[in-house]
Design a protein around this motif. Structure first.
Motif, PDB file in Angstrom:
ATOM      1  N   UNK A  10      43.974  36.786  32.621  1.00 23.38           N
ATOM      2  CA  UNK A  10      43.186  36.495  33.885  1.00 23.38           C
ATOM      3  C   UNK A  10      43.574  37.632  34.905  1.00 23.38           C
ATOM      4  N   UNK A  11      42.388  38.027  35.689  1.00 25.68           N
ATOM      5  CA  UNK A  11      42.531  38.991  36.867  1.00 25.68           C
ATOM      6  C   UNK A  11      41.891  38.483  38.035  1.00 25.68           C
ATOM      7  N   UNK A  12      42.423  38.557  39.394  1.00 25.04           N
ATOM      8  CA  UNK A  12      41.805  38.509  40.464  1.00 25.04           C
ATOM      9  C   UNK A  12      41.740  39.853  41.009  1.00 25.04           C
ATOM     10  N   UNK A  13      40.579  39.869  41.679  1.00 30.53           N
ATOM     11  CA  UNK A  13      40.237  41.264  42.369  1.00 30.53           C
ATOM     12  C   UNK A  13      40.281  41.182  43.958  1.00 30.53           C
ATOM     13  N   UNK A  14      40.603  42.203  44.257  1.00 33.29           N
ATOM     14  CA  UNK A  14      40.164  42.530  45.897  1.00 33.29           C
ATOM     15  C   UNK A  14      39.312  43.528  45.833  1.00 33.29           C
ATOM     16  N   UNK A  15      38.113  43.546  46.392  1.00 33.37           N
ATOM     17  CA  UNK A  15      37.157  44.849  46.404  1.00 33.37           C
ATOM     18  C   UNK A  15      37.035  45.328  47.877  1.00 33.37           C
ATOM     19  N   UNK A  16      37.101  46.837  48.054  1.00 35.74           N
ATOM     20  CA  UNK A  16      36.975  47.402  49.326  1.00 35.74           C
ATOM     21  C   UNK A  16      35.619  48.094  49.281  1.00 35.74           C
ATOM     22  N   UNK A  17      34.354  47.580  49.899  1.00 37.40           N
ATOM     23  CA  UNK A  17      33.220  48.154  49.779  1.00 37.40           C
ATOM     24  C   UNK A  17      33.261  49.379  51.030  1.00 37.40           C
ATOM     25  N   UNK A  18      32.270  50.224  50.815  1.00 38.53           N
ATOM     26  CA  UNK A  18      32.359  51.473  51.430  1.00 38.53           C
ATOM     27  C   UNK A  18      32.191  51.269  52.589  1.00 38.53           C
ATOM     28  N   UNK A  19      32.798  52.197  53.668  1.00 45.29           N
ATOM     29  CA  UNK A  19      32.781  51.942  55.090  1.00 45.29           C
ATOM     30  C   UNK A  19      31.412  52.363  55.758  1.00 45.29           C
ATOM     31  N   UNK A  20      31.497  51.952  56.819  1.00 44.94           N
ATOM     32  CA  UNK A  20      30.281  52.206  57.533  1.00 44.94           C
ATOM     33  C   UNK A  20      29.533  53.625  57.565  1.00 44.94           C
ATOM     34  N   UNK A  21      30.683  54.642  57.492  1.00 45.14           N
ATOM     35  CA  UNK A  21      29.896  55.872  57.525  1.00 45.14           C
ATOM     36  C   UNK A  21      29.590  56.382  55.993  1.00 45.14           C
ATOM     37  N   UNK A  22      29.592  55.540  54.867  1.00 47.42           N
ATOM     38  CA  UNK A  22      29.581  56.041  53.641  1.00 47.42           C
ATOM     39  C   UNK A  22      30.352  56.773  52.878  1.00 47.42           C
ATOM     40  N   UNK A  23      30.290  57.792  51.930  1.00 50.69           N
ATOM     41  CA  UNK A  23      31.242  58.377  51.042  1.00 50.69           C
ATOM     42  C   UNK A  23      31.822  57.761  50.082  1.00 50.69           C
TER      43      UNK A  23
END
Length: 688
Positions: free
Chosen positions: A202-215
């Motif tokens: 099993x795997x638990x994830x932590x996702x960091x979406x893109x910041x306000x400036x994109x990239x």
């Protein structure tokens, strides 16, 4: 076994019965309708019946029901069952065969035979289970079969959604179930467990979406457990590390394998924050200075929740109670992205009312005052209303001295008002005051009136309607209205008046007297200590208040008070009465209070012969308390007793029988008025 809650509707169409109709047997009948201008031939279909309802029982506790749908023939229909019921439909039925005769309006009879099936067991063979190879795998399987049942077709439903399959594959480790139902929807459900050869990954994830400036600053970090470490990773972007970073927006998948070859696949999505857009709904304040403005914001995009910081300190999406002016708001979403916006609120009306000119009256009583106003900033048309009812004008003339107010209102609903005081140059103010001067000793009353003057220019000329002049104070001797005219040195004048009252009666005291008596009538005329004495007054109606002083330091304001003297002596009782002028009258009486002397007189014989004379034995007592009396015969036996001073005494009987004539003994105990406990004994002769 689970009871079936759904039933299949069955349609049973039996062969039509051939009825004798005009000696002809047919399934479709034709006949002529009489009584019409001409004749027409009608054709009727034979009676047909559709049977539905619950026609099979799943258990002995269940009951069936039959629903009939009748067509053909000629309505209305009548029904007669073999159980003598006459309703169309039947409920609460046991298993068995039910027959119904259906008769149409023309007498045609159709017979329907319906069977409600009895319960029949549905028994499954043990489930054949194949376990999964890994705890995170989905390669288990199971197979089910019927051991005892009504026969095909059966309906099979697996807990993973597969239907009408006796065998199912692709099962994950865990508890599963299968439900098998027969042709009558009677079903049975069996649960089973698919096990795993090893613990799943099993795997638990932590996702960091893109910041306000994109990239490309997105990241996915994993926390892996289960299986047999160490693990290998294969990401869809080619990475082989546990975590990935520096990724752009998009979907990513990873295959995780342990040392036993068990694998786990997961899918993730890295998002780009949607930029925030702000729309507003503005309600401007209607009037200058009014705090009725409001700005409501609607946010689209970004990541909720949002925070708001207004330039006036408010922190909600709606800023309220706003006056005209400039406002700004800083909006921050959950990702830390911000947007700022400015707003300007302008009132729809800037209504203002100012005084151009104001002139006071030249002299008290004159009506030559003036007010001129100017109105500006109105929205649309406006209305002007003065406090004295005048409307539509801003300039007023010929005003008397006094206070005036004006209110202006424009089309936006804004209002502005002002108040003005028109004064007279050297206004004279006068007021008449009066009083009654009472001489209680002589019984005389003199009315005194005077005028108080303020303003104007001295010296004043004073003229009373009584004929008095240049006097601020006068006397009067009758009820009426006093008027006075005051004129000052400039010729301004004022007239004032007042009503005055003068009493018809004089101030001499009215009738005042009082008597006193014992509240409880006794044969003792003297007033004794601790007796209730009522004082009865005779007070004339002109007296409005009174007060009693009893000479022992106590007093009362009752009209007819009750008083108890708690010690002996001579007391001067005083009644003082007051009239409306404050004059008083006094009446006094002397009350002599004595201490009662105790006394007890005991007779030596009595004759209980019913003649009403000396029929009982009881002593005569005075001023004693705690009284008790006992009677004994010559053998010392007590034959009578009492503790009441109100007792009639011994009537010469004992236990309801007359006692013989002779001598008897008595014992009497009591407390004297001085508080001493005493006793008396002696003999008494009963005479018959």
């Amino acid at each position: 076994m689970k009871k079936a809650l759904l039933t299949y509707g069955l349609m049973i169409i039996l062969p039509l019965m051939v009825m004798d109709f005009a000696n002809v047997s047919f399934a479709q009948r034709s006949f002529v309708t009489p009584g019409l201008a001409g004749s027409r031939i009608e054709s009727l279909d034979a009676i047909s019946v559709e049977v539905s309802g619950k026609l099979a029982l799943c258990s002995h506790s269940e009951k069936g029901h039959i629903i009939l749908t009748v067509n053909g023939g000629k309505a209305p229909y009548t029904y007669k069952w073999n159980t003598l019921e006459t309703t169309k439909d039947r409920t609460n039925l046991y298993a068995g065969t039910y027959t119904v005769d259906i008769t149409d309006a023309l007498g045609t009879v159709h017979t329907e035979r319906i069977v409600v099936q009895p319960p029949f067991p549905l028994i499954l063979n043990p489930i054949t289970v194949t376990d999964a190879t890994c705890g995170s795998g989905a390669d288990g399987s199971a197979k089910v079969s019927v051991k005892v049942g009504r026969g095909e077709p059966y309906k099979v439903t697996w807990s993973n959604g597969v239907t009408d399959k006796w065998e199912v594959n692709g099962l994950e480790p865990g508890i599963h179930s299968v439900t098998v139902a027969d042709i009558y929807n009677c079903d049975v459900t069996v649960s089973f467990e698919v096990k795993a050869a090893s613990e799943g990954i099993s795997a638990n994830e932590t996702i960091q979406d893109l910041s306000c400036g994109g990239g490309n600053d997105g990241a996915i970090n994993l926390s892996v457990s289960g299986g047999v470490a160490p693990y290998t990773y294969k990401w869809s972007n080619g990475a082989t590390t546990k975590d990935i970073s520096g990724v752009s927006e998009g979907a990513y998948s990873v295959i995780i394998k342990d040392q036993k070859g068990c694998s786990y696949t997961a899918n993730y999505l890295v998002k780009t924050p949607v930029s925030m857009s702000v729309s507003e709904s503005i309600l401007a304040p209607a009037c200058e200075g009014n705090a009725t403005g409001q700005i409501d914001l609607a946010i689209v995009g970004g990541k909720s929740p949002y925070t708001f910081k207004w330039s006036n300190g408010q922190t909600t999406a709606s800023a309220s109670s706003l006056t005209a002016g400039n406002y700004s708001v800083l909006i921050t979403d959950a990702s830390g992205c911000t947007v700022e916006k400015q707003f300007t609120l302008t009132p729809s009306s800037q209504l203002d009312l100012r005084v151009v000119q104001q002139e006071n009256v030249s002299c008290s009583g004159n009506e030559d005052g003036k007010i001129e106003l100017a109105l500006s900033g109105a929205f649309g048309t406006y209305q002007v209303i003065w406090s004295d009812g005048v409307e539509g004008v801003l300039n007023r003339e010929n005003l008397a001295a006094g206070t005036y107010s004006v209110k202006a209102k424009d089309s936006s609903g804004c209002e502005v008002s002002k108040a003005f005081e028109i004064k007279g140059a050297g206004n004279i103010e006068a007021r008449i005051e009066s009083m009654l001067d009472v001489d209680c000793a002589e019984g005389s009353i003199t009315g005194v009136a005077w005028v108080s003057i303020q303003g104007g220019q001295e010296p004043y000329t004073i003229e009373w309607n009584t004929g008095d002049s240049n006097a601020r104070e006068i006397n009067y001797f009758q009820t009426g209205t006093l008027k006075v005219k005051i004129s000052d040195a400039s010729g301004c004048s004022v007239v004032t008046e007042a009503k005055v009252d003068y009493p018809k009666q004089n101030a001499q005291g009215g009738r005042l007297n009082f008597q006193y008596r014992k509240l409880e009538i006794t044969n003792e005329p003297e007033v004794q200590v601790d007796e209730e004495i009522i004082f009865e007054s005779e007070i004339s109606e002109e007296f409005i208040a009174w007060e009693w002083h009893f000479g022992d330091g106590k007093k009362s304001t009752d009209k007819d008070p009750i008083h108890v003297f708690d010690k002996a002596g001579s007391f001067e009782v005083t009644l003082t009465a007051y009239d409306i002028y404050g004059c008083s009258s006094i009446e006094k009486n002397l009350v002599q209070v004595i201490i009662p002397e105790d006394m007890i007189v005991i007779p030596n014989a009595f004759t209980p012969n019913g003649d009403g004379l000396n029929d009982t034995f009881i002593p005569k007592v005075k001023a004693v308390s705690n009284f008790s009396m006992e009677i004994f015969n010559t053998w010392g036996e007590r034959i009578y007793s009492t503790t009441s001073l109100e007792s009639r005494g011994w009537d010469g009987t004992y236990k309801g029988q007359a006692s013989p004539a002779g001598n008897y003994l008595y014992k009497i105990t009591y407390t004297s008025a001085a508080g001493e406990n005493l006793s008396r004994t002696g003999g008494i002769t009963l005479i018959r």
